[in-house]
Enzyme design. Structure first.
Site, PDB file in Angstrom:
ATOM      1  N   LYS A 121       1.120   2.347  -3.758  1.00  0.00           N
ATOM      2  CA  LYS A 121       0.425   2.998  -4.875  1.00  0.00           C
ATOM      3  C   LYS A 121       0.986   2.507  -6.215  1.00  0.00           C
ATOM      4  O   LYS A 121       0.231   2.155  -7.118  1.00  0.00           O
ATOM      5  CB  LYS A 121       0.579   4.519  -4.764  1.00  0.00           C
ATOM      6  CG  LYS A 121      -0.213   5.265  -5.820  1.00  0.00           C
ATOM      7  CD  LYS A 121      -0.102   6.752  -5.670  1.00  0.00           C
ATOM      8  CE  LYS A 121       1.297   7.205  -5.945  1.00  0.00           C
ATOM      9  NZ  LYS A 121       1.444   8.567  -6.417  1.00  0.00           N
ATOM     10  N   ASP A 139      -3.913   8.364  -5.123  1.00  0.00           N
ATOM     11  CA  ASP A 139      -2.925   9.432  -5.274  1.00  0.00           C
ATOM     12  C   ASP A 139      -3.524  10.738  -4.770  1.00  0.00           C
ATOM     13  O   ASP A 139      -4.588  10.754  -4.145  1.00  0.00           O
ATOM     14  CB  ASP A 139      -2.464   9.540  -6.737  1.00  0.00           C
ATOM     15  CG  ASP A 139      -3.547  10.156  -7.607  1.00  0.00           C
ATOM     16  OD1 ASP A 139      -4.716  10.277  -7.152  1.00  0.00           O
ATOM     17  OD2 ASP A 139      -3.235  10.544  -8.741  1.00  0.00           O
TER      18      ASP A 139
END
Ligand code: SF4
Length: 213
Positions: A121, A139
């Site tokens: 991420k 997320d």
């Protein structure tokens, strides 16, 4: 499951509601942006932005932070959670950048993920923000919104969500979609009390219709 066409439509509607959706993390260089993303794990961008000006001024380059010891760095980080671990990560990350990448933040996911404290991420956020390379960082907000709108199956994991979004959306929408879904998750489709009754996506949202009716 929401069709590709409706997924694009949903992102457009989000973009109309939040035309200024973009990262709120503030940084003056790629290196500092990477640090800010690492520090933002499990805390707010606002909290990170409050501490980073002093941190960045004290450690302008990867070489400066790589040479620091943890006890020196911790006072800059005390206002956020997990500061000791985050301190270790950013020092090690700076050392990796110096040792493996000649002091420059690398520009591929594979290389970024070789840095301490950098997962997929974080790498995706840095690729998109610093180098304008299309990615969709997934997320908690992107996950929740994707599931509520049935863009992805309810049991999809983060990697599956990323792959499905990349398949359903044209590449030139990926970065925008990431920002729009985060804003949507923060201000419209919140975890506890989503604003379904006044949501412009209600007609295409099975979850919202369940909540309203
Ligand atoms: Fe979220 Fe409700 Fe809108 Fe669906 S209708 S996207 S659940 S706020």
């Amino acid at each position: 499951m929401l069709s590709n066409k409706d997924t694009v439509k949903a992102i457009e509607v989000m973009g109309e509601k939040f035309p200024d959706a973009r990262t709120s993390l503030k940084a003056d260089t790629d290196f500092h942006f990477l640090l800010a993303v690492i520090l933002s794990a499990q805390t707010t961008d606002k909290a990170v932005n409050l501490l980073t000006p002093r941190l960045f001024a004290r450690y302008p380059l990867p070489e400066d932070l790589a040479a620091a010891n943890l006890e020196e760095v911790i006072p800059f980080l005390r206002s956020i959670g997990l500061y000791r671990n985050k301190g270790k990560y950013i020092i090690a990350c700076a050392a990796d950048i110096v040792a493996k990448f000649n002091g420059q933040v690398p520009q591929t996911r594979r290389e970024l993920m070789q840095l301490s404290g950098v997962g997929r991420k974080t790498a995706d956020v840095v690729l998109a923000e610093c180098f304008n390379i299309p990615t969709i960082a997934v997320d908690t907000h992107v996950t929740r919104v994707s599931k509520r709108l049935h863009i992805v199956p309810q049991k999809a994991d983060v990697l599956t969500i990323e792959k499905i979004l990349m398949k359903k959306l044209p590449e030139d929408l990926w970065i925008k979609a990431h920002h729009c879904m985060i804003f949507w998750g923060r201000y419209q489709c919140m975890a506890r009390k989503p604003l379904c009754e006044e949501c412009p996506l209600l007609l295409m949202c099975a979850e919202g219709q369940k909540r309203v009716l």
